[in-house]
Design a protein around this motif. Structure first.
Motif, PDB file in Angstrom:
ATOM      1  N   GLY A  79      13.712   1.842  -1.417  1.00 26.63           N
ATOM      2  CA  GLY A  79      12.566   0.987  -1.096  1.00 26.63           C
ATOM      3  C   GLY A  79      11.456   1.754  -0.414  1.00 26.63           C
ATOM      4  N   ILE A  80      11.832   2.577   0.572  1.00 27.24           N
ATOM      5  CA  ILE A  80      10.836   3.318   1.348  1.00 27.24           C
ATOM      6  C   ILE A  80      10.161   4.385   0.494  1.00 27.24           C
ATOM      7  N   LEU A  81      10.925   4.969  -0.425  1.00 23.07           N
ATOM      8  CA  LEU A  81      10.328   5.994  -1.287  1.00 23.07           C
ATOM      9  C   LEU A  81       9.425   5.375  -2.337  1.00 23.07           C
ATOM     10  N   ALA A  82       9.951   4.343  -3.018  1.00 21.26           N
ATOM     11  CA  ALA A  82       9.238   3.824  -4.184  1.00 21.26           C
ATOM     12  C   ALA A  82       8.184   2.791  -3.804  1.00 21.26           C
ATOM     13  N   GLY A  83       8.496   1.925  -2.840  1.00 25.63           N
ATOM     14  CA  GLY A  83       7.609   0.812  -2.516  1.00 25.63           C
ATOM     15  C   GLY A  83       6.192   1.245  -2.183  1.00 25.63           C
ATOM     16  N   PRO A  84       6.011   1.998  -1.082  1.00 30.91           N
ATOM     17  CA  PRO A  84       4.647   2.391  -0.710  1.00 30.91           C
ATOM     18  C   PRO A  84       3.973   3.217  -1.794  1.00 30.91           C
ATOM     19  N   THR A 198       1.290  -3.561   1.552  1.00 34.44           N
ATOM     20  CA  THR A 198       2.218  -2.437   1.427  1.00 34.44           C
ATOM     21  C   THR A 198       3.580  -2.829   1.985  1.00 34.44           C
ATOM     22  N   PHE A 199       3.531  -3.468   3.135  1.00 33.81           N
ATOM     23  CA  PHE A 199       4.786  -3.875   3.763  1.00 33.81           C
ATOM     24  C   PHE A 199       5.558  -4.833   2.863  1.00 33.81           C
ATOM     25  N   ALA A 200       4.846  -5.844   2.344  1.00 31.92           N
ATOM     26  CA  ALA A 200       5.536  -6.861   1.551  1.00 31.92           C
ATOM     27  C   ALA A 200       6.106  -6.257   0.275  1.00 31.92           C
ATOM     28  N   PHE A 201       5.338  -5.368  -0.355  1.00 36.67           N
ATOM     29  CA  PHE A 201       5.845  -4.770  -1.585  1.00 36.67           C
ATOM     30  C   PHE A 201       7.063  -3.907  -1.296  1.00 36.67           C
ATOM     31  N   THR A 202       6.989  -3.148  -0.191  1.00 37.65           N
ATOM     32  CA  THR A 202       8.126  -2.304   0.180  1.00 37.65           C
ATOM     33  C   THR A 202       9.353  -3.162   0.479  1.00 37.65           C
ATOM     34  N   ALA A 203       9.127  -4.261   1.188  1.00 40.16           N
ATOM     35  CA  ALA A 203      10.255  -5.142   1.488  1.00 40.16           C
ATOM     36  C   ALA A 203      10.871  -5.669   0.194  1.00 40.16           C
ATOM     37  N   GLY A 204      10.004  -6.052  -0.751  1.00 44.56           N
ATOM     38  CA  GLY A 204      10.501  -6.516  -2.045  1.00 44.56           C
ATOM     39  C   GLY A 204      11.289  -5.428  -2.754  1.00 44.56           C
TER      40      GLY A 204
END
Lengths: 298, 431, 247, 315
Positions: A79-84, A198-204
């Protein structure tokens, strides 16, 4: 009666899985109004990394219970790698463009991630079933069930509760609600909207990868698992209403039970249950069970 | 360019014939091309590539190297053209046309998917392109049509499931109830149809308690397994392979299905270590499961060594037949070419090679192959089966109770459709 | 004069807020009615209800005696009710002429799939309408490239091109500069005068209503608080307070 | 004067296309036939994209057309190519008319994924009804006949090419007329502003329904043409990746012109046939990267380059 119990148990286990794989999709849509077609690929990445960590970990032979921690770790890493990366580099540039452009963008990313997964993990099935087999089993309704799927029921319930709590009872939840209601107004209220996105997408993305990681011990992983998951989770959240976490939970339970009943009583229908339910729901309630119709202001 | 080379080769041959005759291992026959291009088509991507496609491609690779090392086919060096079978039928057929019309390959070897074999066969006839199918199973290819330029040097799918029925009855003669769990696609449907019809013939009165059809690559079978646990059949027949079989095996073992019922797999395609002990497994034709006569065949031994040397693993690392089948196809082509050369006294036409391959018999890493049915275009093979056992001495799974049913016992006679043959009680079968 | 539009007990809520309450209203054939009121007084809600964009909680709407309460905007438009919008609703990626041609095609009822949209008679009529609205120099431009004022006029032109029996305009001068306001309204009124179109327009500018309407309605918090001859109505202190927030 | 000269390039192009079978190799001819046929399905996707309707399930109608004809061969013994094409066209229209009743109420993601879900249902049905459809093994398409014209095996490919060329040209011309008609413009109008469309008294649903059915019919014809050319059909025709390919080609070509799908389709088929061999593992990645580049740098697709060249060189 005993059969009913078994149908119920299988249905619940399947429902838990459905919720875990679809929560991220509906969450991201809820905040960003973007349906992430790469959701299935994030799921696959989480599953593969989870399996890899498990295999590594099993080789060193430590505590079994800690495997869950490893799976969570795998989800967070993905998540942290791909999301942001996806949100900041690509998605951000198309918020102002048409909805179909946003869909195409996530479709493109999905195609790329599909091959990235293949390049890293190859095409031979990856198998890492330690938690599934080593948590032991329990006899219910006269047959043996491993603990693991029921553990997932617990995790799914916990996740649903956690998301509900965050959305309704925290400052973060209020910020999200404000951004969902009106981007511009919330920006004037001092909310840093891009950061929230960014936060919401990463959380998703973490949720998607978590669904995959937790599934990894039950399945063998092969190329293409992502696409199936995308279609299934879309059906689930369409039934519940796009953007609604509660809807996803209810949709999962409905589909899970229906599918389990189908396997027992109409095995030929197994494949179609989810689509049948979706079609029925959408015929009578186009916005899904818990969705709301938006009226454009003119 | 090609013609220039041919003329040059001809001149050289004429001028130097007397000089070279003593040293050349095998003189290229008159009219021979400079090299023999053979296309090798297998899944290099997608779920079937791991268990079937990649081993098959690698097998073709080492076997062509071996053929070339030993002088090629009829003295001509073989140049392989490897391509990926993945993609929808229109892509596969387009690719076949490219190989035939642009690459101008002399023959095409391969195809693992039955759908692709069915799609390619009429095109091969249209383009008069010699084509040897390398693995696909469906009996429809030669039972529903005649194809002058198409061959299959491995047995079709009937041996998988009829063999499974025979093996089951050999291991457990008093079976009363059976259930099936098969992937919902053509081969899964075929497997179940052949198995249950065979059972009906071989042991009337056996009851089918359930048939489950999860979708292919579904990934989760826990609900199906619960149902099988409730129903408690004596035997669970499955046509699962590859990742599906691995997942099913793990879930079945964890849930005690393996202890409760006999699990019978007709055509494995997965790693032996992923399948629980006590499961009965089969393979289409000898190879990974090798009966004694095949085990002793020098080609079998040589193949295993060559493959291990280049790819680090044994070709039967996966209990998949693909690797062996591709060597059978190449071996069949080689023998056919050489006998056609001998007969014609020059480089043969495609038709002459086809005529030589029809009804031929040749040795291969999977033992003796007979092109006995389908107008001589379809091979028959014995059906080997085994039980998986944990061997504490080596700490790994091994085969026990290996049994191979002779080719004439599990294949229909020439000219008869498989299902008719089964329904009529296997007339002419020699077991 | 016969009644063209009648509402009976028309009521609509937004959540707990009552946007329109028990509205009983008659609009007569050939009239020119100005509706005035502060923001949120229910003016636009009234237009949205009459044209079917919103459905009332209670009450009904009659067009020439026919109940149109449950009809869709499309059906109501086909019955001869056209409207313009506070924020222009246009096809931004089509040219001005194409916008208009679509209105003409819609009016003719021939939204066919073979003959061209750009046919001679429609083009001619389109030119004329554009001239009336002083838009003829923009004909071949994409709407997206149009200045705000021109968009507003085109929005109204599209409604007029439908040749409706009843024309509803939502703040026709909103977004138009003070000095252009009367010019715009003059253009409009002169165009409409020759026709038999009954017109209702919503405004928050008292001067516009006073000058151009023959009847003025004042909305406040979902109710009509005054109704009558504009000069009389608009001098009322209560009305001034309701509309301007001060007397 | 200038008006009559404008036809000359078209005339030359037409002549070149008609005489292609005498010049081109069998493989290139086959590729062009398949690309031309698929361009019809892509045209349907483009048509819907004009109304901002993105579908990830258009292969549904492509497969419906192919299978209607395939079942016609199997059960009705039909061998007449025109009858098969007619059957496929009707199937494409019929199935889209039926499902259209449901999907036209949706926009955006719902529309895109509902179509996807339905196409996966058809895919499932084609697998399920094995005894009827042949399951994943598919159905064979023997060489068709064309009324009085007898077909020899040797000329079959050229004839199928010419058939695809003429039928395709006809359908492209009809679609071109549709785009220029009021109903065609309504699709554009829907893209920009549905509310105004309704307030013109035009039925948005009817327009979308019409567009959806036309797109379905086009895909049906594409399906049978590809089926006849390939000689065999499988459920893969209905799979999501096929729909994704149509969308990709539509975006690659651009939605600006009816010619764009043809250009996109031919480009795609050639590139795929080479790129797939070079590196099967990164094929999808290549597609994805290309799609990203188009989204960010060439939103009008390859066809917009043609427009660009024209405005730069033209007076």
């Amino acid at each position: 009666m005993r059969l009913l119990l078994v149908v119920l148990l299988d249905g619940l286990a399947y429902a838990a899985w459905l919720f875990l794989v679809s929560a991220g999709l509906t969450f991201t849509y809820g905040v960003l109004r973007v349906l992430n077609l790469a959701h299935g690929n994030l799921y696959a990445l989480g599953a593969y990394l989870g399996a890899t960590l498990l295999l590594h970990y099993a080789a060193s032979g430590s505590e079994v219970a800690a495997t869950l921690g490893l799976l969570l770790l795998a989800a967070v890493i993905i998540g942290i790698l791909a999301g942001p990366l996806i949100e900041r580099v690509f998605l951000r540039r198309v918020y102002s463009r048409d909805e179909e452009v946003q869909l195409l963008l996530t479709f493109a990313i999905s195609l790329i991630l599909e091959d990235v997964t293949k390049l890293i993990w190859g095409v031979t099935p990856v198998v890492a079933d330690m938690p599934y087999t080593s948590f032991g089993s329990v006899r219910l309704g006269g047959i043996s069930y491993p603990w693991y799927p029921f553990l997932l029921v617990g995790v799914a319930l916990g996740l649903a509760g956690f998301l509900w709590f965050v959305v309704t009872h925290t400052r973060l939840g209020k910020v999200l609600a404000a951004v969902i209601a009106d981007r511009e107004v919330s920006a004037t209220l001092g909310i840093h909207v891009p950061r929230v996105y960014t936060f919401a997408f990463t959380a998703g993305a973490i949720l998607a990868a978590l669904g995959g990681a937790l599934t990894a011990p039950m399945f063998s992983l092969v190329p293409g698992i992502g696409a199936d998951v995308l279609v299934i989770s879309f059906a689930v959240i369409a039934i519940g209403g796009l953007g609604s976490i509660g809807g996803a939970a209810v949709g999962s339970v409905v589909v899970g039970l229906a599918r389990s009943a189908a396997v027992y009583f109409f095995p030929e229908l197994d494949l179609f249950t989810i689509y049948l339910i979706m079609t029925l729901v959408l015929l009578f309630r186009p916005q899904g069970l818990f969705g709301e119709i938006e009226i454009r202001r003119i | 360019m090609n013609r220039y080379r041919k003329v040059l080769a001809g001149l050289l041959a004429a001028a130097g014939l007397s000089l070279f005759v003593a040293t050349a291992k095998a003189d290229p026959p008159a009219g021979a091309p400079a090299s023999l291009k053979i296309a090798v088509v297998a899944f290099l991507s997608g779920p079937a590539s791991g268990p079937f496609g990649i081993p098959a491609r690698n097998a073709a690779d080492v076997w062509i190297e071996k053929i070339n090392r030993e002088g090629g086919i009829g003295g001509i060096k073989v140049i392989p053209v490897f391509t990926d079978e993945a993609g929808p039928a229109d892509k596969v057929v387009t690719e076949f046309r490219r190989l035939a019309l642009e690459e101008k390959v002399a023959a095409v070897v391969g195809y693992i998917s039955s759908a692709n074999c069915l799609a390619v066969a009429p095109v091969a006839d249209e383009l008069k392109e010699l084509t040897v199918f390398g693995d696909c199973g469906t009996a429809r290819v030669f039972e529903e049509g005649k194809h002058a330029y198409v061959f299959r040097t491995n047995a079709h799918t009937v041996i998988d499931s009829l063999g499974a029925a025979r093996y089951l009855l050999a291991m457990k003669p008093d079976v009363k109830t059976i259930a099936g769990i098969n992937q919902d696609y053509a081969w899964g449907r075929d497997s179940w149809e052949i198995f249950q019809r065979s059972m009906r013939q071989l042991k009337p009165g056996v009851q089918v308690v359930d048939v489950l059809w999860p979708k292919i690559f579904a990934g989760d079978y826990s609900t199906e397994i619960s149902k099988l646990l409730v129903e408690k059949p004596d035997v669970v027949f499955t046509s699962f392979w590859g990742s599906d079989l691995v997942t099913f095996s793990r879930q079945a073992k964890a849930r005690g299905l393996v202890e409760q019922s006999i699990v019978l797999v007709n055509n494995t395609g997965s790693d032996i270590k992923d399948i629980p002990a006590t499961v009965l497994i089969g393979s289409r034709g000898p190879g990974p499961i090798a009966p004694p006569d095949v085990e002793k065949d020098p080609l079998h031994q040589e193949f295993i060594q060559l493959y291990k040397a280049k790819y680090g693993l044994a070709p039967n690392n996966y209990i998949a037949h693909g690797a062996y089948h591709f060597t059978q196809a190449l071996q069949g082509l080689k023998v056919a070419y050489e006998s056609a050369i001998k007969k014609a006294g020059r480089w043969p036409t495609t038709e002459e090679v086809a005529a030589a391959l029809a009804y031929s018999t040749f040795d291969s890493p999977a033992g003796i192959i007979q092109m006995a049915i389908g107008n001589g275009h379809q091979a028959i093979e014995p059906a080997p089966f085994a039980v998986i056992k944990q061997d504490p001495a080596i700490g790994a799974h091994v085969f026990t109770e290996i049994r191979s049913f002779p080719a004439a016992c599990v294949n229909p006679p020439d000219g008869m459709k498989s299902l008719d043959w089964i329904d009529r009680g296997f007339p002419g079968a020699k077991c | 004069m016969s009644v063209l539009l009648e509402t009976v007990g028309l009521t609509r809520f937004f959540g707990a807020v009552c946007a329109l309450e028990e509205l009983n209203l008659c609009i007569h054939e050939g009239d020119m009615v100005g509706i005035i009121g502060s923001n949120g007084s229910g003016k636009t809600t009234f237009l949205n209800l009459v044209t079917g964009y919103l459905k009332p909680a209670r009450g009904c709407i009659l067009l020439a005696g026919r109940d149109i309460t449950l009809l869709s905007p499309r059906q109501i438009t086909r019955l001869g009710v056209a409207r313009s919008f506070q924020i222009p609703q246009l096809y931004l990626n089509l040219t001005v002429m194409e916008n208009l041609l679509l209105a003409l095609a819609a009016r003719s009822g021939r939204v066919g799939l073979w003959a061209r949209l750009h046919r001679q008679n429609w083009m001619r009529e389109g030119q004329e309408i554009l001239k009336q609205f002083n838009l003829d120099r923009y004909g071949e431009q994409r709407v997206a490239e149009l200045p705000e004022g021109a968009r507003k006029l085109l929005d109204i032109a599209l409604a007029v091109a439908l040749q409706p029996r009843l024309l509803l305009m939502d703040e026709p001068t909103a977004g138009v500069s003070t000095q252009d306001k009367f010019a715009v309204m003059d253009t409009l009124v002169s165009t409409l005068r020759g026709s038999s179109i009954t017109t209702v327009f919503v405004e928050h500018d008292m001067d516009v209503v006073r000058r151009y309407s023959r009847r003025a309605l004042v909305f406040d918090q979902g109710r009509v608080i005054a109704d009558g001859e504009p000069s009389a109505v608009l001098t009322d202190a209560g009305v001034k307070r309701a509309v301007l927030g001060h007397a | 004067m200038g008006g009559s000269l404008r036809f000359i390039p078209f005339l030359l192009l037409g002549l070149a296309l008609i005489t292609a079978p005498f010049v081109l190799s069998g493989w290139v001819l086959f590729l062009l036939t398949v690309a031309g046929a698929k361009a019809l399905a892509v045209l349907g996707v483009v048509l819907l994209l004009r109304a901002k309707l993105l579908t990830f399930g258009h292969a549904l109608y492509y497969a419906a057309g192919a299978y209607a004809a395939g079942l016609g061969v199997k059960y009705l013994g039909l061998h007449n190519g025109f009858a098969l094409i007619g059957l496929a066209f009707v199937a494409g229209l019929g199935v889209s008319a039926l499902l259209g009743l449901l999907v036209i109420r949706y926009r955006g993601v719902y529309f895109a994924l509902l179509n996807l879900a339905f196409s996966m249902v058809l895919y499932g049905i084609l697998l399920k009804f094995y005894s009827v459809t042949g399951g994943t093994d598919g159905l064979a398409f023997p060489a068709p006949t064309f009324g009085l014209i007898g077909l020899s095996e040797a000329s079959l490919r050229a004839q199928l090419y010419e058939l695809t060329l003429f039928l395709g040209s006809l359908l492209f011309y009809l679609t071109y007329r549709f785009f220029a008609s009021p109903a065609g413009y309504v699709l554009f109008a829907i893209r920009d502003n549905e509310v105004r469309v309704a307030y013109m008294g035009i039925s948005v649903n009817a327009a979308v329904y019409l567009g959806y059915i036309i797109a379905g019919g086009l895909a049906g014809v594409a399906g049978v043409l590809v089926g006849l050319s390939v000689g065999h059909i499988t459920p893969d025709l209905a799979f999501w990746s096929q729909s994704g390919e149509f969308v990709f080609v539509a975006i690659l070509g651009g939605v600006g012109s009816v010619f764009a799908p043809v250009v996109g389709s031919i480009l795609f088929e050639f590139v795929r046939n080479y790129a797939f061999e070079l590196s099967p593992y990164t094929w999808q990645m290549t597609l994805g990267a290309a799609l990203l580049l188009i989204i960010f740098f060439l939103p009008g697709g390859v066809w917009s380059l043609v427009g660009l060249a024209r405005t730069r060189s033209g007076p």
